[in-house]
Write a protein that holds these residues in place. Sequence first.
Motif, short mmCIF file in Angstrom:
data_model
loop_
_atom_site.label_atom_id
_atom_site.label_comp_id
_atom_site.label_asym_id
_atom_site.label_seq_id
_atom_site.Cartn_x
_atom_site.Cartn_y
_atom_site.Cartn_z
N ALA A 1 0.79 -1.33 -0.05
CA ALA A 1 0.05 -0.11 0.00
C ALA A 1 0.90 1.26 0.14
N GLN A 2 1.93 1.04 0.55
CA GLN A 2 2.83 2.26 0.92
C GLN A 2 3.50 2.79 -0.51
N VAL A 3 3.91 1.45 -1.19
CA VAL A 3 4.83 1.48 -2.48
C VAL A 3 3.63 2.29 -3.42
N SER A 4 2.50 1.72 -3.46
CA SER A 4 1.55 2.18 -4.24
C SER A 4 1.18 3.58 -4.16
N LEU A 5 1.10 4.12 -2.96
CA LEU A 5 1.02 5.66 -2.63
C LEU A 5 2.17 6.44 -3.15
N LEU A 6 3.37 5.87 -3.13
CA LEU A 6 4.46 6.53 -3.73
C LEU A 6 4.28 6.53 -5.10
N ARG A 7 4.04 5.46 -5.92
CA ARG A 7 3.87 5.25 -7.13
C ARG A 7 2.59 6.35 -7.58
N LYS A 8 1.63 6.54 -6.85
CA LYS A 8 0.59 7.39 -7.16
C LYS A 8 1.01 8.89 -7.03
N LEU A 9 2.00 9.17 -6.11
CA LEU A 9 2.55 10.33 -6.05
C LEU A 9 3.47 10.60 -7.20
N ALA A 10 4.37 9.92 -7.51
CA ALA A 10 5.25 9.80 -8.83
C ALA A 10 4.37 10.11 -10.12
N ASN A 11 3.20 9.25 -10.08
CA ASN A 11 2.63 9.49 -11.56
C ASN A 11 1.62 10.92 -11.43
N THR A 12 1.36 11.39 -10.38
CA THR A 12 0.74 12.66 -10.68
C THR A 12 1.70 13.72 -10.35
N SER A 13 2.86 13.80 -10.12
CA SER A 13 3.77 14.79 -9.69
C SER A 13 3.98 15.69 -10.94
N THR A 14 4.08 17.00 -10.84
CA THR A 14 4.48 17.70 -12.10
C THR A 14 5.84 17.52 -12.66
N ARG A 15 6.12 17.36 -13.87
CA ARG A 15 7.32 17.24 -14.60
C ARG A 15 7.99 18.64 -14.52
N PHE A 16 8.61 19.11 -13.64
CA PHE A 16 9.05 20.36 -13.51
C PHE A 16 10.81 20.46 -13.71
N ASN A 17 11.39 21.67 -13.90
CA ASN A 17 12.57 21.98 -14.27
C ASN A 17 12.84 22.88 -12.97
N VAL A 18 13.94 23.12 -12.28
CA VAL A 18 14.37 24.24 -11.42
C VAL A 18 15.03 25.23 -12.24
N ARG A 19 14.91 26.45 -12.28
CA ARG A 19 15.39 27.40 -13.14
C ARG A 19 15.23 28.84 -12.24
N GLU A 20 16.20 29.65 -12.75
CA GLU A 20 16.02 30.89 -12.23
C GLU A 20 15.10 31.79 -12.98
N VAL A 21 14.09 32.37 -12.37
CA VAL A 21 13.27 33.23 -13.18
C VAL A 21 13.31 34.85 -12.50
N ASP A 22 13.62 35.65 -13.26
CA ASP A 22 13.83 37.07 -12.76
C ASP A 22 14.64 37.07 -11.35
N GLY A 23 15.56 36.37 -11.61
CA GLY A 23 16.59 36.34 -10.48
C GLY A 23 16.27 35.53 -8.96
N GLN A 24 15.05 34.78 -9.14
CA GLN A 24 14.72 34.08 -8.22
C GLN A 24 14.54 32.85 -8.59
N PRO A 25 14.75 31.79 -7.55
CA PRO A 25 14.55 30.22 -7.99
C PRO A 25 13.11 29.81 -8.33
N ALA A 26 12.99 29.08 -9.21
CA ALA A 26 11.54 28.82 -9.53
C ALA A 26 11.39 27.43 -10.08
N LEU A 27 10.22 26.73 -9.83
CA LEU A 27 9.95 25.41 -10.67
C LEU A 27 8.88 25.72 -11.82
#
Length: 103
Positions: free
Chosen positions: A11-37
């Motif tokens: 059940a815990q592994v399934s919860l982690l899979r759900k978290l991974a599958n619903t997570s945003t595919r973001f990149n970390v970048r600087e926007v206007d001099g501030q860190p942003a996703l």
Amino acid sequence: MTWQQAEQYDAQVSLLRKLANTSTRFNVREVDGQPALVDDRLPSDECVRVDGPAASDLMRHLFHLNHYALLSLVGLLEAARGTKAQSNAIELLERLKLDQDPL
């Protein structure tokens, strides 16, 4: 491992899979001099800005803990079941607190 423990582990592994599958595919970048996703898949280049003294530390962690890393972690946890690494995997799942609401 009892069947109840195995069921809880799965059940815990399934919860982690759900978290991974619903997570945003973001990149970390600087926007206007501030860190942003930033989600590069969105046409408006939408982002979440992070401010404060811990912003750079948080961004460093999020850079490494991304969608694909989470999916790989799910695979490792599935492979660890029934091996000597299982106790470490159980401890990791407990520390992730996947069954608790973060807010």
